[in-house]
Motif scaffolding. Structure first.
Motif, short mmCIF file in Angstrom:
data_model
loop_
_atom_site.label_atom_id
_atom_site.label_comp_id
_atom_site.label_asym_id
_atom_site.label_seq_id
_atom_site.Cartn_x
_atom_site.Cartn_y
_atom_site.Cartn_z
N ASN A 133 56.11 30.03 30.38
CA ASN A 133 56.39 29.25 29.15
C ASN A 133 56.39 30.51 27.97
O ASN A 133 57.48 30.13 27.02
CB ASN A 133 55.39 28.34 28.57
CG ASN A 133 55.28 27.08 29.56
OD1 ASN A 133 56.35 26.91 29.99
ND2 ASN A 133 54.21 26.62 29.67
N GLU A 136 59.83 32.35 28.15
CA GLU A 136 60.65 31.33 27.77
C GLU A 136 60.76 30.81 25.92
O GLU A 136 61.94 30.80 25.77
CB GLU A 136 60.68 29.93 28.55
CG GLU A 136 61.07 30.16 29.85
CD GLU A 136 60.56 28.96 30.91
OE1 GLU A 136 60.79 29.11 31.85
OE2 GLU A 136 59.90 28.00 30.32
N LYS A 182 62.96 21.78 26.89
CA LYS A 182 64.17 22.71 27.50
C LYS A 182 64.97 21.98 28.12
O LYS A 182 64.71 20.91 28.98
CB LYS A 182 63.32 23.63 28.49
CG LYS A 182 62.15 24.60 27.75
CD LYS A 182 61.40 25.38 28.80
CE LYS A 182 59.95 26.00 27.95
NZ LYS A 182 59.15 26.17 28.80
MG MG Z 1 56.69 25.58 31.98
#
Ligand code: MG
Ligand code: ADP
Length: 224
Positions: A133, A136, A182
């Motif tokens: 995470n 990202e 996302k």
């Molecule tokens: Mg995740």
């Protein structure tokens, strides 16, 4: 009465989760079915079809593998571990992805750290989720710092990133199954990770400032 309520609450949660899973898996299945029908009808075998089909399959695979962690909490193997090795391994696993996304990962730990009682594979899974995470969220020129130290009878593990951050109204919804911002997210990572940390009698806290970054804090009890 209390226990009965608890059980019916649990059943309601299971029902919600089941509905969510069914929904998330049905979408890619419907699309796969459509492509197969199209190919049967027209005999068309376009390369684009195969690439969409394989990404739909990959999505189902990802959802199922994230959920598998939830399915096995009782078969877990708790052992005494040193978290520094565990963290080092997790960082190694994600190193290539971090390099690809131009994100640096630093680890700063107090030494020696007290041992904790944990299921190594489960804890790795949770830490991988936090780190992924972070990567990202910071993709571009990101920096992630992982800090570990001992505070009283707890080990504190912090994952700090300088990514996009999380607006207050979303922070409240984190850990809800299937909540994702996302395009190709599953929204299962935090829910599964929270469950793992709770299985370890630990706590999970997320602190975030939009535009500045996010800190994920895990506290685990040390062996007394
Ligand atoms: Mg995740
Ligand atoms: P997914 O990664 O598949 O979206 P997660 O449960 O792992 O699912 O995360 C849920 C949501 O929480 C993400 O979509 C994102 O919006 C937010 N989030 C989690 N960690 C971070 C982070 N480090 N920085 C910014 N947003 C985050």
């Amino acid at each position: 009465v209390h226990e009965f309520l608890q059980n019916s609450e649990k059943l309601a949660l299971v029902g919600q989760l089941a509905a969510g899973i069914a929904h998330e898996i049905r979408n890619p299945l419907t699309s796969l079915k459509g492509f197969i029908q199209l190919m049967q009808k027209d005999g068309m075998r376009k390369p684009e079809y195969f690439s969409i089909m394989s990404s739909e399959l990959a999505r189902i695979e990802m959802i199922v593998s994230e959920l598998l962690v939830l399915a096995k909490p009782h078969a877990s193997a708790f052992e005494v571990h040193d978290l520094t090795n565990l963290i080092t391994h997790v960082v190694t696993l994600l190193e290539t992805e971090a390099i690809l996304q131009k994100v640096t990962i630093q680890v700063a730990f107090e030494s020696p750290l007290p041992m904790v009682h944990c299921d190594e594979n489960q804890l790795k899974q949770a830490f991988i989720n936090f780190l992924k995470n972070g990567i990202e969220a910071t993709s571009g020129s990101g920096e992630i710092v992982i800090r570990l130290w001992c505070e009283g009878d707890k080990v504190v593990i912090r994952f700090e990133d300088n990514g996009v951050g999380i607006p207050a109204e979303q922070l409240a919804r984190l850990g809800e199954a299937f909540f994702t911002t996302k395009e190709t997210g599953t929204g299962l990572g935090l829910m599964v990770s929270r469950r793992i940390i709770e299985n370890h009698r630990g706590t999970l806290r997320l602190m975030s400032t939009p535009g500045i970054g996010t800190t994920v804090e895990v506290c685990l009890p040390v062996i007394s």
